[in-house]
Design an enzyme around this catalytic site. Structure first.
Site, PDB file in Angstrom:
ATOM      1  N   HIS A 122       1.325   2.469 -27.557  1.00 32.72           N
ATOM      2  CA  HIS A 122       2.073   1.849 -28.660  1.00 32.72           C
ATOM      3  C   HIS A 122       3.159   0.911 -28.121  1.00 32.72           C
ATOM      4  CE1 HIS A 122       0.233   5.003 -31.189  1.00 32.72           C
ATOM      5  NE2 HIS A 122       0.526   5.799 -30.167  1.00 32.72           N
ATOM      6  N   SER A 128      11.293 -24.185 -16.391  1.00 32.43           N
ATOM      7  CA  SER A 128      11.721 -24.753 -17.668  1.00 32.43           C
ATOM      8  C   SER A 128      12.450 -26.052 -17.404  1.00 32.43           C
ATOM      9  CB  SER A 128      12.650 -23.775 -18.406  1.00 32.43           C
ATOM     10  OG  SER A 128      13.311 -24.403 -19.477  1.00 32.43           O
TER      11      SER A 128
END
Length: 489
Positions: free
Chosen positions: A160, A290
């Protein structure tokens, strides 16, 4: 391309210009496809001559043999012919006849267009799978080595996407490798089962060939036996219409696109691990993460794999629709879409494997960071052991569970609401109920105690003589001489 126009002035697919290998791009090029048509026409003529068709002369075969690879001039002749005749196969028949005049009258003798188009597609798909399989085996080999190297390093498992019982870094990689092994087996299977359409006539009845062989059905069978032998296929499909059944395309697509699902799963896991700073894909010295945030180390290769995989996984629906929409013996609405779907499917798979090879051959592991995150959660992980040891000393399992539940929620509050370290162990040591095992708790805080048989599982599956070694053995010679593939950009 008009004079003075640059390749940068027209749309170029990013698959061939940016992502996939030159070999796969070349395989699905126009020169490759239409040269394959010419080879098929030559195989047909050769076989017809061997079976007694006197109209096929040796001079015709020699001229065809000399002009199998199309030149740029051949393409121009075909372009002019297609504009006039509105039929690409007949345009190429005329272009071939122009350079092989002795064969002009017998090229395509007895055949329908799908003799060249369909058989060529089967050849191209077969050869494309032959390009994919060693690359897939190489990625599996990378992961097997990685798994064995890190087979005993404890790491958080997740169910999960929440921390669960520990596994090892190598165990997770072994799971990735097993998924890819299933893909290898699937592609090998459809590759081994692939057959030829052969020379079946306009609706699959072989009527035209029965005519040219004066009603001799045995020669019709012999013709296809010869064609299969010359083209390297085991046999023809038992039943064809104007085409081979498009079910074949769907079966191939299901195998090849399964790779996309595996790749997206692997790339997604690596992206999560990179976010947690546990495992990263290779990051080059001068690489920029970036344009604005100079500190970033974005997992761009894994993101690319993920993106390409998403597109690859969309293909089976298209192939299924093409199959289901073939009315009776064939409709031409299968043509334009297959011109895109078949090459794109293999180009995508090729690009994905290039990326996976690059990433899996250079994964960077940060053991101290992994251990730090394990230690954050380990106090919770040992609670099951604590419960079992208390029960062995006569305590109630349900009471022990309740005591743990209360303390774990208190510790969780400290972590989540106060931003403090996990103090579960300190709380246990301060609670009288747990006094019988206080002296054992420190020894329980060893992460290697909670990975079960992870190392054994990895060794059995990925190690020397293991399942994976046997599975990729046919590709070992290629793997050994292959260095990691670099992405185009």
């Amino acid at each position: 391309m008009p004079a003075g126009e640059s390749k940068f002035d027209a749309y170029q697919t990013s698959l061939t210009g940016r992502y996939c290998s030159p070999e796969m791009s070349s395989l699905f090029s126009q020169r490759s496809r239409h040269s394959t048509w010419r080879k098929l026409w030559l195989l047909l003529a050769e076989s017809e001559k061997e079976l007694g068709i006197e109209a096929v002369t040796q001079e015709a075969l020699d001229q065809m043999q000399a002009h199998l690879i199309l030149t740029d001039d051949d393409f121009e002749v075909a372009r002019v012919e297609e504009k006039k005749r509105r039929h690409d196969v007949m345009a190429h028949v005329h272009a071939f006849g122009a350079v092989a005049p002795a064969a002009a009258g017998i090229i395509h003798y007895g055949a329908t267009s799908c003799y060249v188009t369909d058989n060529a597609e089967l050849i191209l798909m077969r050869d494309a799978m032959d390009l994919l399989l060693p690359k897939l085996a190489k990625v599996i080999s990378n992961l097997a080595k990685f798994a064995v190297e890190w087979k005993a390093t404890p790491t958080l498992a997740y169910t999960h996407l929440q921390p669960a019982q520990l596994i090892t870094v190598g165990k997770r990689a072994a799971q990735w490798a097993q998924d890819l092994m299933f893909d290898l087996e699937s592609i090998e299977h459809v590759r081994s089962e692939l057959k030829f359409r052969g020379a079946q006539g306009t609706t699959g009845t072989q009527a035209s060939f029965l005519e040219i062989f004066d009603g001799d059905a045995a020669k019709c069978d012999a013709l296809n036996d010869l064609l299969c032998k010359k083209a390297g296929f085991p046999a023809c499909y038992d039943v064809s219409t104007q085409t081979y059944t498009r079910k074949v395309d769907l079966m191939v697509a299901n195998a090849v696109t399964g790779l996309g699902a595996s790749a997206q799963k692997i790339a997604g896991d690596i992206r999560h691990l990179a976010a947690w700073k546990e495992v990263e894909e290779p990051f080059e010295k001068d690489q920029i993460g970036s344009s604005a945030m100079a500190f970033k180390r974005n997992p761009m290769r894994s993101e690319r794999i993920y993106s390409l995989a998403r597109e690859l996984m969309s293909k089976p629906a298209s192939f299924a629709n093409t199959l289901s929409d073939q009315w009776m013996e064939r409709t031409l609405d299968d043509s334009a879409i297959r011109r895109m779907d078949i090459p794109e499917m293999f180009l995508l798979a090729d690009a994905i494997l290039i990326g996976l090879d690059n990433v899996t051959d250079g994964l960077v592991v940060y053991p101290k960071r992994i251990d730090f995150r394990v230690q954050e959660e380990l106090p919770f992980m040992i609670t099951e052991t604590i419960i079992m040891r208390l029960v062995a000393r006569g305590e109630s399992r349900q009471e022990a569970h309740e005591q743990i539940r209360v303390l774990s929620h208190q510790a969780g509050h400290e972590v989540k609401h106060e931003g403090r370290p996990n103090d579960m162990v300190a709380r246990i040591k301060a609670t009288e109920f747990f006094k019988p095992i206080w002296g054992e708790i420190d020894d329980m805080l060893k992460s290697e105690l909670y990975t079960g048989r992870s190392a054994d599982i990895v060794e059995r599956f990925c190690g020397a003589g293991g399942t994976l070694e046997q599975k990729i053995k046919p590709y070992k010679a290629i793997i050994d001489k292959t260095t990691t593939a670099e992405l185009s950009v």
